[in-house]
Scaffold this motif. Structure first.
Motif, PDB file in Angstrom:
ATOM      1  N   ASN A 133      -2.077  12.710  -6.689  1.00  0.00           N
ATOM      2  CA  ASN A 133      -2.546  12.233  -5.375  1.00  0.00           C
ATOM      3  C   ASN A 133      -2.762  10.720  -5.337  1.00  0.00           C
ATOM      4  O   ASN A 133      -2.345  10.044  -4.394  1.00  0.00           O
ATOM      5  N   SER A 134      -3.433  10.184  -6.357  1.00  0.00           N
ATOM      6  CA  SER A 134      -3.725   8.741  -6.338  1.00  0.00           C
ATOM      7  C   SER A 134      -2.449   7.922  -6.415  1.00  0.00           C
ATOM      8  O   SER A 134      -2.363   6.830  -5.834  1.00  0.00           O
ATOM      9  N   TYR A 135      -1.439   8.440  -7.111  1.00  0.00           N
ATOM     10  CA  TYR A 135      -0.161   7.718  -7.214  1.00  0.00           C
ATOM     11  C   TYR A 135       0.580   7.772  -5.875  1.00  0.00           C
ATOM     12  O   TYR A 135       1.195   6.783  -5.457  1.00  0.00           O
ATOM     13  N   THR A 138      -1.039   5.228  -3.748  1.00  0.00           N
ATOM     14  CA  THR A 138      -0.673   3.876  -4.177  1.00  0.00           C
ATOM     15  C   THR A 138       0.734   3.498  -3.736  1.00  0.00           C
ATOM     16  O   THR A 138       0.973   2.402  -3.201  1.00  0.00           O
ATOM     17  N   PHE A 139       1.683   4.392  -3.923  1.00  0.00           N
ATOM     18  CA  PHE A 139       3.076   4.069  -3.581  1.00  0.00           C
ATOM     19  C   PHE A 139       3.285   4.025  -2.068  1.00  0.00           C
ATOM     20  O   PHE A 139       4.088   3.224  -1.580  1.00  0.00           O
ATOM     21  N   LEU A 145       6.697  -2.853  -1.571  1.00  0.00           N
ATOM     22  CA  LEU A 145       7.074  -3.248  -2.935  1.00  0.00           C
ATOM     23  C   LEU A 145       8.131  -2.315  -3.518  1.00  0.00           C
ATOM     24  O   LEU A 145       9.019  -2.747  -4.256  1.00  0.00           O
ATOM     25  N   VAL A 146       8.011  -1.037  -3.169  1.00  0.00           N
ATOM     26  CA  VAL A 146       9.027  -0.071  -3.629  1.00  0.00           C
ATOM     27  C   VAL A 146      10.372  -0.422  -3.001  1.00  0.00           C
ATOM     28  O   VAL A 146      11.412  -0.433  -3.671  1.00  0.00           O
ATOM     29  N   ARG A 147      10.364  -0.735  -1.716  1.00  0.00           N
ATOM     30  CA  ARG A 147      11.609  -1.119  -1.041  1.00  0.00           C
ATOM     31  C   ARG A 147      12.202  -2.373  -1.676  1.00  0.00           C
ATOM     32  O   ARG A 147      13.420  -2.479  -1.862  1.00  0.00           O
ATOM     33  N   TYR A 163       9.259   5.163   3.868  1.00  0.00           N
ATOM     34  CA  TYR A 163       8.172   5.361   2.905  1.00  0.00           C
ATOM     35  C   TYR A 163       8.641   6.279   1.776  1.00  0.00           C
ATOM     36  O   TYR A 163       9.391   7.239   2.034  1.00  0.00           O
ATOM     37  N   PRO A 164       8.212   5.993   0.534  1.00  0.00           N
ATOM     38  CA  PRO A 164       8.697   6.749  -0.621  1.00  0.00           C
ATOM     39  C   PRO A 164       8.014   8.112  -0.751  1.00  0.00           C
ATOM     40  O   PRO A 164       7.181   8.351  -1.639  1.00  0.00           O
ATOM     41  N   PHE A 165       8.380   9.021   0.156  1.00  0.00           N
ATOM     42  CA  PHE A 165       7.800  10.362   0.100  1.00  0.00           C
ATOM     43  C   PHE A 165       8.647  11.313   0.932  1.00  0.00           C
ATOM     44  O   PHE A 165       9.244  10.922   1.939  1.00  0.00           O
TER      45      PHE A 165
END
Length: 526
Positions: A133-135, A138-139, A145-147, A163-165
């Motif tokens: 969950n915390s990760y 964060t992402f 930043l992931v992009r 979004y990374p999900f």
């Protein structure tokens, strides 16, 4: 120094080394996937051998989507589950609760056979228990930043609202078709897009939902980073496909540094296992399954197959006669070398050491595998009696244990893998038809050979091989034509196993009678 021992020697700065590997159980697991398993297991063993605290973890990526129905499954039954998380797809059999555990269960049986004993974890448990969950938070909060990492490393552009999900759609149950475009700190907004992929359609549903406690998953490159951190992974190798410049591992490394501000685990690439030059695929059914090859090769031999070449070297595997017999011959040669060197583990013996199920090499008196294959095809022959008779020394209980494994492997190979050209059928009752079409030169050779074989006292393969060659030399006949005459006379083919060995399997009177019968049938040519 052996490659795994070097990794172990260089590992430092961690209270405990955590070696990790993982697999998406999209179908029957092919033998190629065993290379990563054995490589990570050997690194784990090398660290233990070096006296360093270490754990070996193996992850089952069962939150990945079912993207293809393997050809060996009922297409009508499983096609409706395309796009679902693998752990939410029904099991193809009654040995497991779901699709992922069914195929992983088969693979884990091979682990046990190979003496590989990692701590196995399932992604469903990491997600549903809240450990990730915390990760996820964060992402999602650092999606920009992931992009950036995707764009900088792999040149892959992501929209500003990406979004990374991926959510498990509340309406249709698919995970492959959902796209998240917003996050408010507690919920994500997603759409199950009809055109998200070219292999399954989304239902069109959209809405806000919590991303936590198993309601969805991170994209696997991001998920990889989350796993490293939550599990404390310090060493994880990756296959060539993930290790290319700008590839999956580079992207994951960049995300790890950019978002978590941490160094990624140690990494080195390893090459594929090819079958006749083709990369294997679980979902496409290409290649031999790990379970099938485990039923063919004794466990130490299967480990040795993975370890006798450097990880960065391609293994081109095909269970044909040449490959199988050479594999066993190479293994036996190292066993003999280990015995000759009084148990000293030199660098070139470490592949043998790490091929063992236990922590010691047990020498034995070997028996040639190609000879076993030939002997098994001779009717009315007691294989064990023949082995005992042909062995130059008395065989111990452990020798027989190894020989019985080899006999089983040879029987399995003949039954499931040998093609017609590789099979040996000795004509015991009648002369093969093809033996009636010999050239005059070949008939002369057989005539002289029968005369010379009458004088042979020690009816063994090497002495007979010498007689066969010396007869062709005496008559100045090329060996290729001479040996072809022998094969045509006894097996009805132009090629066969070592001819001296072939004749040694047969009684001397039978061989001489057969030669004279063939000569008589071709008498007009002399």
């Amino acid at each position: 120094m052996f490659w795994a021992d070097k990794i172990a020697a260089d590992a430092k700065g961690h209270e405990i080394e955590i070696v990790n590997d993982s697999k998406t159980p999209s179908g029957r697991v092919h033998v190629g996937s065993l290379r990563g398993v054995v490589i990570h297991d050997v690194i784990y063993r090398a660290l233990k051998h070096a006296g360093k605290p270490v754990k070996f973890l193996y992850g089952v990526d069962d939150y990945d989507a079912l993207d293809t129905v393997p050809k060996y499954l009922d297409q009508e039954k499983f096609s409706p589950y395309l796009g679902y998380p693998l752990c939410n797809v029904p099991s193809p059999g009654d040995t497991a609760s779901d699709y992922a555990k069914y195929f992983m269960g088969e693979f884990l049986q091979v682990f046990e056979y190979l003496g590989v004993k990692p701590e196995v974890y399932y992604l469903r448990d990491l997600y549903r228990s809240g450990k990730l969950n915390s990760y996820i938070d964060t992402f999602l909060n650092n999606a920009h930043l992931v992009r950036e990492a995707y764009k900088e490393v792999s040149k892959a552009e992501r929209p500003d609202n990406w979004y990374p999900f991926q959510v498990v759609c509340e309406k249709c149950g698919k995970i492959a078709t959902t796209v998240v475009t917003d996050y408010n700190g507690s919920e994500v907004f997603y759409t199950c897009k009809p055109d998200a992929t070219n292999w399954v359609e989304g239902c069109g549903h959209s809405g806000w939902v919590s991303p936590f406690d198993g309601n969805g998953k991170l994209p696997w490159k991001v998920e990889w980073v989350a796993k490293w951190d939550v599990l404390g992974v310090t060493i994880e190798m990756a296959g060539k496909d993930h290790s290319q410049k700008g590839g999956s591992r580079d992207v994951a490394n960049a995300i790890c540094r950019k978002v978590l501000k941490k160094q990624p685990p140690f990494h080195s690439r390893y090459e594929f296992i090819l079958v006749n030059g083709t990369k294997m695929s679980s979902s496409k059914g290409v290649g031999s399954s790990a379970k099938e090859i485990a039923s063919l090769l004794p466990s130490e031999l299967l480990r040795f197959l993975m370890l006798r070449t450097q990880p960065r070297t391609v293994i081109n595997f095909a269970p044909n006669y040449e490959t199988i017999t050479r594999l066993l011959r190479d293994y036996d040669t190292l066993i003999d070398k280990y015995t000759d060197e009084n148990g000293e583990l030199t660098k070139d013996l470490m592949s043998l050491f790490y091929a063992q199920i236990g922590d010691e090499i047990k020498p034995y008196n070997s028996f040639d595998f190609s000879t076993l294959i030939s002997l098994l095809q001779i009717p009315h022959l007691d294989i064990k009696e023949e082995v005992a008779k042909r062995s130059p020394q008395a065989l111990s209980e452990f020798d027989w244990q190894i020989i019985n494994q080899r006999i089983a492997a040879a029987q399995k190979w003949l039954q499931d893998y040998a093609d017609e050209e590789e099979k040996l059928v000795i004509y015991l009752e009648e002369v093969p038809d093809k033996a009636q079409d010999l050239s005059p030169e070949q008939v002369s050779y057989l005539d002289k050979l029968a005369e010379n074989l009458e004088k042979v006292e020690n009816w063994d393969g090497e002495e007979l091989q010498t007689a066969l060659f010396s007869t062709s030399k005496e008559l100045k006949i090329k060996p290729a034509g001479a040996f072809q005459a022998i094969y045509l006379s006894f097996v009805g083919k132009e090629r066969g196993p070592k001819a001296g060995a072939l004749l040694s399997y047969l009684d001397k009177p039978f061989v001489l009678t057969r030669l004279r019968n063939v000569i008589e049938l071709n008498a007009s040519k002399i």
